[in-house]
Design a protein around this motif. Structure first.
Motif, mmCIF file in Angstrom:
data_model
loop_
_atom_site.group_PDB
_atom_site.id
_atom_site.type_symbol
_atom_site.label_atom_id
_atom_site.label_comp_id
_atom_site.label_asym_id
_atom_site.label_seq_id
_atom_site.Cartn_x
_atom_site.Cartn_y
_atom_site.Cartn_z
ATOM 1 N N LEU A 196 14.116 47.379 -45.426
ATOM 2 C CA LEU A 196 15.254 48.315 -45.700
ATOM 3 C C LEU A 196 14.864 49.468 -45.992
ATOM 4 N N LYS A 197 13.789 49.744 -46.711
ATOM 5 C CA LYS A 197 13.248 51.195 -47.083
ATOM 6 C C LYS A 197 12.793 51.605 -45.980
ATOM 7 N N ASN A 198 11.999 51.209 -44.994
ATOM 8 C CA ASN A 198 11.441 51.816 -43.669
ATOM 9 C C ASN A 198 12.494 52.130 -42.855
ATOM 10 N N ILE A 199 13.351 51.226 -42.808
ATOM 11 C CA ILE A 199 14.504 51.832 -41.648
ATOM 12 C C ILE A 199 14.973 52.669 -42.294
ATOM 13 N N ARG A 200 15.534 52.902 -43.428
ATOM 14 C CA ARG A 200 16.312 53.903 -44.137
ATOM 15 C C ARG A 200 15.621 55.296 -44.107
ATOM 16 N N LYS A 201 14.168 55.195 -44.331
ATOM 17 C CA LYS A 201 13.785 56.569 -44.188
ATOM 18 C C LYS A 201 13.104 56.955 -42.798
ATOM 19 N N GLU A 202 13.212 55.979 -41.955
ATOM 20 C CA GLU A 202 13.139 56.407 -40.661
ATOM 21 C C GLU A 202 14.376 57.058 -40.072
ATOM 22 N N LYS A 203 15.315 56.582 -40.646
ATOM 23 C CA LYS A 203 16.792 57.221 -40.353
ATOM 24 C C LYS A 203 16.965 58.780 -41.090
ATOM 25 N N GLY A 204 16.059 58.889 -41.956
ATOM 26 C CA GLY A 204 16.157 60.000 -42.765
ATOM 27 C C GLY A 204 16.977 60.102 -43.809
ATOM 28 N N TYR A 205 17.582 58.867 -44.439
ATOM 29 C CA TYR A 205 18.734 58.922 -45.402
ATOM 30 C C TYR A 205 17.880 58.568 -46.802
ATOM 31 N N THR A 206 18.466 59.258 -47.746
ATOM 32 C CA THR A 206 18.127 58.973 -49.059
ATOM 33 C C THR A 206 18.907 57.509 -49.407
ATOM 34 N N GLN A 207 18.502 57.078 -50.506
ATOM 35 C CA GLN A 207 19.328 55.791 -51.249
ATOM 36 C C GLN A 207 20.855 56.408 -51.370
ATOM 37 N N GLU A 208 20.788 57.528 -51.962
ATOM 38 C CA GLU A 208 22.136 58.170 -52.259
ATOM 39 C C GLU A 208 23.000 58.061 -51.067
ATOM 40 N N GLN A 209 22.450 58.613 -49.754
ATOM 41 C CA GLN A 209 23.078 58.727 -48.506
ATOM 42 C C GLN A 209 23.459 57.202 -47.960
ATOM 43 N N LEU A 210 22.600 56.270 -48.271
ATOM 44 C CA LEU A 210 22.685 54.804 -47.484
ATOM 45 C C LEU A 210 24.003 54.249 -48.474
ATOM 46 N N SER A 211 23.818 54.658 -49.624
ATOM 47 C CA SER A 211 24.861 54.029 -50.699
ATOM 48 C C SER A 211 26.288 54.809 -50.092
ATOM 49 N N ASP A 212 26.552 55.856 -49.964
ATOM 50 C CA ASP A 212 27.635 56.423 -49.457
ATOM 51 C C ASP A 212 27.994 55.884 -48.253
#
Length: 87
Positions: free
Chosen positions: A19-35
């Motif tokens: 999850l963390k790797n994909i999130r970072k690849e997409k350039g998202y913060t945890q806050e953005q992914l949360s939104d």
């Protein structure tokens, strides 16, 4: 720790890494992914740290927010789990 508990922990850790790797690849913060996923940021943090297990609906919501198919998310998870179990 029993072998069964150790395997469960490895699965949660592998999911967190995925999850963390994909999130970072997409350039998202945890806050953005949360939104985007409508999943609480603190729960995303717990998932990434291997502290909590996602439900099926959570997996689907995260995959949609990350703009990937749930099956791709699971394939990447399998790859990460294989890497962890080969250590």
């Amino acid at each position: 720790m029993s072998k069964k508990n150790r395997e469960k922990d490895l699965e949660l850790i592998a999911f967190g890494i995925t999850l963390k790797n994909i999130r970072k690849e997409k350039g998202y913060t945890q806050e953005q992914l949360s939104d985007y996923s409508r999943i609480d940021r603190s729960f995303i943090s717990e998932l990434e740290n291997g502290e909590k297990a996602p439900t099926l609906l959570t997996l689907i919501s995260l995959a949609k927010a990350l703009r990937i198919k749930p099956s791709i998310l699971m394939q990447i998870l399998e790859f990460e789990l294989d890497k962890l179990t080969q250590k």
